[in-house]
Design a protein around this motif. Structure first.
Motif, PDB file in Angstrom:
ATOM      1  N   GLY A  25       0.732  -1.225  -0.071  1.00 51.26           N
ATOM      2  CA  GLY A  25       0.159  -0.145  -0.011  1.00 51.26           C
ATOM      3  C   GLY A  25       0.631   1.099   0.037  1.00 51.26           C
ATOM      4  N   THR A  26       2.171   1.156  -0.306  1.00 48.02           N
ATOM      5  CA  THR A  26       2.810   2.613  -0.286  1.00 48.02           C
ATOM      6  C   THR A  26       2.697   3.298  -1.517  1.00 48.02           C
ATOM      7  N   ASP A  27       2.868   4.616  -1.455  1.00 43.49           N
ATOM      8  CA  ASP A  27       2.989   5.442  -2.819  1.00 43.49           C
ATOM      9  C   ASP A  27       4.043   4.726  -3.537  1.00 43.49           C
TER      10      ASP A  27
ATOM     11  N   ALA B 114      -3.772  -0.007  -0.651  1.00 41.95           N
ATOM     12  CA  ALA B 114      -3.632   1.246  -0.756  1.00 41.95           C
ATOM     13  C   ALA B 114      -4.879   1.840  -0.977  1.00 41.95           C
ATOM     14  N   PHE B 115      -5.636   1.965   0.168  1.00 41.20           N
ATOM     15  CA  PHE B 115      -7.126   2.690  -0.009  1.00 41.20           C
ATOM     16  C   PHE B 115      -7.320   3.854  -0.041  1.00 41.20           C
ATOM     17  N   GLY B 116      -6.075   4.813   0.190  1.00 39.27           N
ATOM     18  CA  GLY B 116      -6.062   5.989  -0.052  1.00 39.27           C
ATOM     19  C   GLY B 116      -5.627   6.342  -1.501  1.00 39.27           C
ATOM     20  N   ARG B 117      -5.374   5.370  -2.512  1.00 35.38           N
ATOM     21  CA  ARG B 117      -5.075   5.692  -3.755  1.00 35.38           C
ATOM     22  C   ARG B 117      -6.296   5.473  -4.755  1.00 35.38           C
ATOM     23  N   ALA B 118      -7.581   5.421  -4.206  1.00 38.42           N
ATOM     24  CA  ALA B 118      -8.875   4.893  -5.044  1.00 38.42           C
ATOM     25  C   ALA B 118      -9.035   5.639  -6.072  1.00 38.42           C
ATOM     26  N   ASP B 119      -8.669   6.960  -6.173  1.00 39.64           N
ATOM     27  CA  ASP B 119      -8.870   7.957  -7.107  1.00 39.64           C
ATOM     28  C   ASP B 119      -8.018   7.695  -8.167  1.00 39.64           C
ATOM     29  N   ASP B 120      -6.968   6.702  -8.122  1.00 34.82           N
ATOM     30  CA  ASP B 120      -6.113   6.440  -9.326  1.00 34.82           C
ATOM     31  C   ASP B 120      -6.836   5.497 -10.097  1.00 34.82           C
TER      32      ASP B 120
END
Length: 315
Positions: free
Chosen positions: A222-224, A244-250
């Motif tokens: 889940g890392t950037d 990586a739930f913080g990257r859903a917008d990708d």
């Protein structure tokens, strides 16, 4: 006819608050009821310790105080001691229970639908740590559509989920590149992957290691860095992540096991995972065992750098 043992006491590890697991877990005793229809009673011989347990204890999954005290533990292995009406397992059968409710215990009542026969060749410790990570790995590989001809990048290849994902992707005919610390490179090479170190320059190292264009990514960290590297290599819709739930917008595909497809992938994989682990054709590892009452210590260590493999509680 119901076959059952007399009422007995069971010990459960519960979270009495949200916070540091070394401070908020307690052992409590409770009467174990007789199993009802469709249920079995299991004497637990080993219980798997998982990151989800840590997330629950620390409040990452929410801090609803109405759920306290909260029992922990999602998977166990043990022996059937009593059965309710309409179930197939028999008293004395060795079984794996997944998903389990409140598996940090020495005895529990389980739904028969969650009970899987444990082969005698598979010891209780490895059995207790198999199905959560194995089912997750199977779901990742299936959702990514990994098959022959793919070049797959697996982020976190030496982790408990990643280790199985590597093996499943290799079996599917893919060429596998797996990120890991250098200490785990020989291990991953033995599983059929090409290991690369994470850190600055990862994209160049993956490109150099690939036998052709990278076509899919499986992410367990889940890392950037992991997501950015995969986005530079191929389309977002073949990046499948459990972290990586913080990257859903990708536009990447995020798995939490809740969809109908995920549940089917995980259920369908269970029998094969058990058989392969028992035969030794699927490599799994137990990193360390702890006494049941040391569950707080186990979860504390799980949240820090720790040896490769699963942590297991022994009642």
């Amino acid at each position: 006819m119901r076959l059952e043992t007399p009422m007995t006491l069971s010990t459960h590890i519960v979270a009495t608050a949200y916070g540091d697991p070394t401070e908020v877990l307690s052992a409590v005793e409770a009467e174990l009821p007789s199993p009802g229809p469709g249920q079995v009673a299991v004497e637990v011989r080993a219980a798997g310790v998982n990151p989800m347990d840590l997330k629950i204890v620390t409040g990452f999954m929410g801090t609803d105080e109405s759920k306290l005290p909260r029992r922990l533990g999602l998977e166990v292995a043990g022996v059937v001691t009593a059965i309710g009406d309409g179930v197939e397992p028999a008293v004395g059968d060795e079984v794996i229970v997944y998903p389990a409710a409140g598996g940090y215990t020495d005895r529990l009542i389980a739904e028969a639908s969650s009970v899987h026969t444990k082969p005698t060749e598979l010891d209780f410790e490895h059995a207790a740590g198999l199905l959560l990570v194995g089912g997750t790995a199977a779901d990742l590989v299936a959702t990514a559509g990994v098959g022959s001809g793919d070049v797959v990048l697996i982020h976190g290849g030496a982790g408990a989920v990643g280790t199985i994902a590597v093996q499943l992707a290799v079996r599917a005919g893919a060429s596998v590149i797996a990120t890991a610390s250098p200490a785990n490179h020989t291990f991953l090479a033995g599983l059929g992957a090409v290991p690369v170190a994470y850190g600055p320059g990862l994209l160049d190292r993956v490109t150099d290691a690939a036998t052709g264009p990278v076509t899919a990514s499986v992410d367990t960290v889940g890392t950037d860095e992991a997501i950015d590297t995969s986005l530079a290599l191929h389309a977002a819709d073949r990046i499948v992540s459990i972290a990586a739930f913080g990257r859903a917008d990708d536009g990447i595909v995020l798995l939490d096991g809740s969809t109908a497809d995920s549940k089917r992938h995980r259920s369908d994989a269970a029998a094969g995972l058990i058989a392969d682990a028992a035969s030794g054709t699927l490599v799994t590892e137990v990193a360390k065992t702890f006494d049941l009452r040391d569950a707080g210590q186990a979860l504390g260590e799980l949240g820090r750098s720790h040896p490769r493999g699963k942590f297991i509680l022994l009642p």
